[in-house]
Design an enzyme around this catalytic site. Structure first.
Site, PDB file in Angstrom:
ATOM      1  N   GLY A 224       0.812  -1.225   0.000  1.00 11.00           N
ATOM      2  CA  GLY A 224       0.000   0.000   0.000  1.00 11.00           C
ATOM      3  C   GLY A 224       0.841   1.268   0.000  1.00 11.00           C
ATOM      4  O   GLY A 224       1.868   1.376  -0.673  1.00 11.00           O
ATOM      5  N   TYR A 359     -10.757   5.069  14.956  1.00 11.55           N
ATOM      6  CA  TYR A 359      -9.850   5.501  13.888  1.00 11.55           C
ATOM      7  C   TYR A 359      -9.815   7.036  13.796  1.00 11.55           C
ATOM      8  O   TYR A 359      -8.747   7.652  13.739  1.00 11.55           O
ATOM      9  CB  TYR A 359     -10.341   4.898  12.566  1.00 11.55           C
ATOM     10  CG  TYR A 359      -9.461   5.145  11.360  1.00 11.55           C
ATOM     11  CD1 TYR A 359      -8.305   4.401  11.162  1.00 11.55           C
ATOM     12  CD2 TYR A 359      -9.802   6.099  10.405  1.00 11.55           C
ATOM     13  CE1 TYR A 359      -7.510   4.607  10.034  1.00 11.55           C
ATOM     14  CE2 TYR A 359      -9.018   6.305   9.276  1.00 11.55           C
ATOM     15  CZ  TYR A 359      -7.874   5.552   9.090  1.00 11.55           C
ATOM     16  OH  TYR A 359      -7.092   5.754   7.980  1.00 11.55           O
TER      17      TYR A 359
HETATM   18  P1  NAD Z   1      -2.493  -1.164   4.266  1.00 16.78           P
HETATM   19  O1  NAD Z   1      -3.378  -1.986   5.129  1.00 16.78           O
HETATM   20  O2  NAD Z   1      -2.409  -1.501   2.814  1.00 16.78           O
HETATM   21  O3  NAD Z   1      -1.003  -1.145   4.863  1.00 16.78           O
HETATM   22  C1  NAD Z   1      -0.745  -0.894   6.223  1.00 16.78           C
HETATM   23  C2  NAD Z   1       0.509  -1.641   6.617  1.00 16.78           C
HETATM   24  O4  NAD Z   1       0.719  -1.425   8.028  1.00 16.78           O
HETATM   25  C3  NAD Z   1       0.376  -3.147   6.396  1.00 16.78           C
HETATM   26  O5  NAD Z   1       1.473  -3.649   5.649  1.00 16.78           O
HETATM   27  C4  NAD Z   1       0.344  -3.700   7.803  1.00 16.78           C
HETATM   28  O6  NAD Z   1       0.900  -5.003   7.928  1.00 16.78           O
HETATM   29  C5  NAD Z   1       1.135  -2.657   8.592  1.00 16.78           C
HETATM   30  N1  NAD Z   1       0.821  -2.749  10.001  1.00 16.78           N
HETATM   31  C6  NAD Z   1      -0.397  -2.840  10.579  1.00 16.78           C
HETATM   32  N2  NAD Z   1      -0.288  -3.001  11.904  1.00 16.78           N
HETATM   33  C7  NAD Z   1       1.043  -2.996  12.187  1.00 16.78           C
HETATM   34  C8  NAD Z   1       1.783  -3.135  13.384  1.00 16.78           C
HETATM   35  N3  NAD Z   1       1.176  -3.332  14.547  1.00 16.78           N
HETATM   36  N4  NAD Z   1       3.136  -3.093  13.318  1.00 16.78           N
HETATM   37  C9  NAD Z   1       3.767  -2.914  12.124  1.00 16.78           C
HETATM   38  N5  NAD Z   1       3.110  -2.795  10.962  1.00 16.78           N
HETATM   39  C10 NAD Z   1       1.753  -2.839  10.987  1.00 16.78           C
HETATM   40  O7  NAD Z   1      -2.970   0.350   4.476  1.00 16.78           O
HETATM   41  P2  NAD Z   1      -2.809   1.640   3.538  1.00 16.78           P
HETATM   42  O8  NAD Z   1      -4.106   1.856   2.866  1.00 16.78           O
HETATM   43  O9  NAD Z   1      -1.575   1.592   2.741  1.00 16.78           O
HETATM   44  O10 NAD Z   1      -2.695   2.787   4.668  1.00 16.78           O
HETATM   45  C11 NAD Z   1      -1.441   3.262   5.171  1.00 16.78           C
HETATM   46  C12 NAD Z   1      -1.712   4.414   6.119  1.00 16.78           C
HETATM   47  O11 NAD Z   1      -2.447   5.442   5.456  1.00 16.78           O
HETATM   48  C13 NAD Z   1      -2.529   4.033   7.341  1.00 16.78           C
HETATM   49  O12 NAD Z   1      -2.052   4.717   8.471  1.00 16.78           O
HETATM   50  C14 NAD Z   1      -3.924   4.492   6.970  1.00 16.78           C
HETATM   51  O13 NAD Z   1      -4.710   4.754   8.102  1.00 16.78           O
HETATM   52  C15 NAD Z   1      -3.622   5.741   6.182  1.00 16.78           C
HETATM   53  N6  NAD Z   1      -4.706   6.126   5.260  1.00 16.78           N
HETATM   54  C16 NAD Z   1      -5.059   5.335   4.197  1.00 16.78           C
HETATM   55  C17 NAD Z   1      -6.094   5.742   3.356  1.00 16.78           C
HETATM   56  C18 NAD Z   1      -6.530   4.939   2.150  1.00 16.78           C
HETATM   57  O14 NAD Z   1      -7.447   5.349   1.441  1.00 16.78           O
HETATM   58  N7  NAD Z   1      -5.921   3.794   1.864  1.00 16.78           N
HETATM   59  C19 NAD Z   1      -6.773   6.921   3.606  1.00 16.78           C
HETATM   60  C20 NAD Z   1      -6.407   7.699   4.704  1.00 16.78           C
HETATM   61  C21 NAD Z   1      -5.350   7.296   5.514  1.00 16.78           C
END
Ligand code: NAD
Length: 453
Positions: A224, A359
């Protein structure tokens, strides 16, 4: 996940049909790929304007020239078919409502000449530093102006953003201008960014290879947004340490192998992790320059139905772990002078969302955290900022029910979702030495989403 409407809208015949039945026809965004170029605006047509004698104009002119743009004196100097790629307006000298007329006079004749994927940047002073209430009001007017303008040109894939520039911080304009006028900021739209004298200036502010010699830690780097960020920072020259949970070690190692990064399998919520990170960066590299707190999870349920462990898990990963890692790094004095800390907030933390009390609380907390931390580390030249993504095409959003996904995708000025690379671009910009004017900010990367705007 494929956005079929976006693909369809690129075919002229299908585009007409979509328009006739009233469906959105998003423009394919022109994204800059790879590392920063020496002349990111080469071959582009730019125009500048000002209300009176603003303090940003001299730097704007020099920056456009150095970036390779061809600046035209007026719209009349454009050929019949020519469009503008970059528009910069210096409104730092406005003192009253009357002075705002200069905006109308400048923009009205050129609105039809703002091209597809063009970039507009408006610059004004810090509202709280106006010499009187009338000037504060005039400075603040630029925010409503720029956001409205962004909504009018978003359908063309064009963006408009606002810089609140502190007087005396003109030396900090170059890198933000290069980012916000280029295809690296394709999905950052309608945002106010504060550029101030707060943080100590770095010795050097390279415009290319900006992260050569820098060490960057990215949490949640297996996939991601985290993986996209790791790749983008590496393309800019950084040595990346990617952290993710041990269960995702294989995916993490694959991502790291592609960028000569170092995999660091760990759970950010383990009590031992913060000190392990600090020890590792000190042992291996004598410190760290960039920390991206990206690991995050959602565990959605309305508050009445939310089990305790959902609350605790989200608060633990998205907030508590970040504060503990930063505290451990600070205790070990492991963040080097000129360091960059970037947290992943979310528009969910700005607007709130049904089923996301946990969240939303964490993502909102990070906005307060970076605002408080920024000034604390300014003397060491360390900046602390957050990015707040909107609807980004990732595994998380692909799993949404169709109607919610479609609404999320289209409810922004560009009628499309962003890509993980768009978030990575904003993080990378904030990580560059040249972004030293930006600290304590939360910048959205959301295509000017209507949510929380
Ligand atoms: P994702 O789920 O694809 O990736 C998140 C990663 O964090 C995963 O690889 C997961 O294994 C890792 N992770 C989770 N818990 C963990 C822990 N305890 N220790 C270490 N690693 C851990 O998510 P994403 O969509 O790429 O989101 C990344 C960030 O962006 C997050 O903080 C999310 O809240 C934020 N975000 C995403 C979006 C969206 O639309 N995708 C929107 C707003 C904010």
């Amino acid at each position: 996940m494929t956005d079929r409407l976006l693909n369809l809208a690129q075919q002229p015949a299908a585009r007409k049909i979509l328009q006739n039945i009233g469906l959105p026809t998003p423009v394919a965004l022109k994204r800059a790929k790879g590392a920063y170029a020496d002349k990111p605006l080469a071959g582009e047509k730019a125009i500048t304007g000002a209300a009176g004698k603003g303090y940003a104009s001299a730097t704007v002119g020099k920056t456009l020239q150095a970036a390779g743009a061809e600046t035209v004196g007026s719209v009349d100097a454009l050929g019949e078919e020519d469009k503008l790629d970059a528009v910069v307006f210096d409104a730092t000298a406005v003192t009253s409502a009357t002075d705002l007329r200069a905006l109308y006079d400048f923009f009205n004749p050129l609105m039809g000449r703002i091209g597809k994927n063009a970039r507009v940047v408006v610059i004004t002073g810090l509202p709280e530093k106006g010499k009187d209430s009338a000037q504060s009001a005039a400075f603040r007017a630029l925010e409503g102006f720029t956001k409205s303008l962004a909504k009018e040109i978003g359908k063309r894939g064009a963006t408009a953003n606002l810089f609140y520039l502190e007087k005396g911080a003109e030396d900090r304009l170059a890198m933000p201008l290069r980012f916000f006028l280029s295809g690296h900021s394709a999905y950052v739209d309608g945002q106010p960014v504060r550029i101030t004298k707060t943080a100590k200036a770095p010795a050097e502010t390279p415009l290319t290879g900006t992260l050569n010699g820098k060490v960057a830690l990215v949490t949640g780097a297996a996939r991601g947004i985290g993986a996209a960020t790791a790749k983008r920072l590496a393309a800019e020259g950084a040595q990346v340490i990617g952290l993710d949970i041990p269960a995702d070690e294989q995916a993490l190692n694959e991502t790291m192998a592609s960028i000569n990064g170092i995999g660091f399998p760990a759970d950010v919520t383990d009590d031992a992790t913060p000190k392990k990170i600090a020890d590792f960066v000190l042992d291996q590299f004598g410190g760290v320059d960039i920390v991206v707190h990206n690991a995050g999870v959602t565990r959605d349920k309305t508050l009445a139905k939310m089990p305790e462990h959902h609350w605790d898990m989200v608060l633990g990963i998205n907030l508590d772990a970040i504060l503990k890692i930063d505290a451990a790094l600070q205790a070990a004095d492991a963040v080097r002078e000129g360091g960059r800390i970037v947290c992943l907030s979310s528009i969910g933390g700005i607007a709130g969302n049904v089923g996301q009390t946990n969240y939303g609380a964490t993502k909102s907390a990070l906005i307060g955290y970076v605002a408080a931390e920024g000034p604390k580390h300014a003397a060491k030249g360390i900046t602390v900022n957050a990015v707040a993504p909107g609807f980004i095409e990732t595994r998380m959003t692909a799993e949404m029910p169709f109607t919610i996904r479609e609404a999320g995708r289209r409810m922004n000025s560009m009628s499309q979702g962003g890509l993980p690379e768009d978030v990575a671009e904003l993080i990378c910009f904030l990580a560059t030495p040249g972004a030293y004017g930006v600290t304590g900010n939360t910048v959205r990367v959301c295509g000017q989403s209507l949510v929380g705007a």
